[in-house]
Design a protein around this motif. Structure first.
Motif, short mmCIF file in Angstrom:
data_model
loop_
_atom_site.label_atom_id
_atom_site.label_comp_id
_atom_site.label_asym_id
_atom_site.label_seq_id
_atom_site.Cartn_x
_atom_site.Cartn_y
_atom_site.Cartn_z
N MET A 47 0.81 -1.22 0.00
CA MET A 47 0.00 0.00 0.00
C MET A 47 0.84 1.27 0.00
O MET A 47 0.32 2.36 -0.17
CB MET A 47 -0.91 0.03 1.23
N CYS A 48 2.16 1.14 0.18
CA CYS A 48 3.03 2.30 0.29
C CYS A 48 2.99 3.13 -0.99
O CYS A 48 3.05 2.61 -2.10
CB CYS A 48 4.46 1.84 0.57
N GLU A 49 2.91 4.44 -0.84
CA GLU A 49 2.81 5.37 -1.97
C GLU A 49 4.12 6.06 -2.31
O GLU A 49 4.15 6.90 -3.22
CB GLU A 49 1.75 6.44 -1.64
N CYS A 50 5.21 5.75 -1.61
CA CYS A 50 6.46 6.46 -1.89
C CYS A 50 6.99 6.06 -3.27
O CYS A 50 6.67 5.01 -3.82
CB CYS A 50 7.50 6.20 -0.81
N ASP A 51 7.80 6.93 -3.86
CA ASP A 51 8.34 6.70 -5.21
C ASP A 51 9.12 5.39 -5.30
O ASP A 51 8.98 4.65 -6.26
CB ASP A 51 9.24 7.86 -5.63
N GLU A 52 9.93 5.11 -4.28
CA GLU A 52 10.74 3.89 -4.29
C GLU A 52 9.88 2.63 -4.36
O GLU A 52 10.14 1.73 -5.17
CB GLU A 52 11.64 3.84 -3.06
N LYS A 56 9.04 -0.29 -7.70
CA LYS A 56 9.27 -1.74 -7.59
C LYS A 56 8.05 -2.57 -7.99
O LYS A 56 8.16 -3.77 -8.17
CB LYS A 56 9.65 -2.09 -6.16
N ARG A 57 6.90 -1.92 -8.15
CA ARG A 57 5.69 -2.65 -8.52
C ARG A 57 5.64 -2.87 -10.02
O ARG A 57 6.10 -2.05 -10.79
CB ARG A 57 4.45 -1.86 -8.09
#
Length: 58
Positions: A47-52, A56-57
Motif C-alpha cells: 500500500m506504500c505510496e512512496c516513489d521507491e 518496484k511494482r
C-alpha cells in the motif's frame, strides 16, 4: 434492523499507538480503545505510496 452509522467519532479515528504482532505485522490502537485488525508488513509495503515502492511494482 440495525441503524447504520454515518460517521465515526474523533475517538474512533485518533490513532494512539501501534503494536507489533509477532514478527509479521502491526495492529493500530485507537483512542476509543479498539484495536482490531492486523496489517502485515507485506500488505503495508504493497500500500506504500512512496516513489521507491511504486517503482518496484509491476
Amino acid at each position: 434492523m440495525l441503524a447504520s452509522k454515518k460517521s465515526l467519532s474523533r475517538e474512533e479515528t485518533t490513532l494512539v499507538n501501534i503494536e507489533p504482532v509477532g514478527r509479521y505485522g502491526l495492529t493500530p490502537v485507537w483512542e476509543d480503545g479498539h484495536k482490531t485488525g492486523i496489517y502485515t508488513y507485506e500488505k503495508l509495503r504493497a500500500m506504500c505510496e512512496c516513489d521507491e515502492c511504486r517503482k518496484k511494482r509491476p
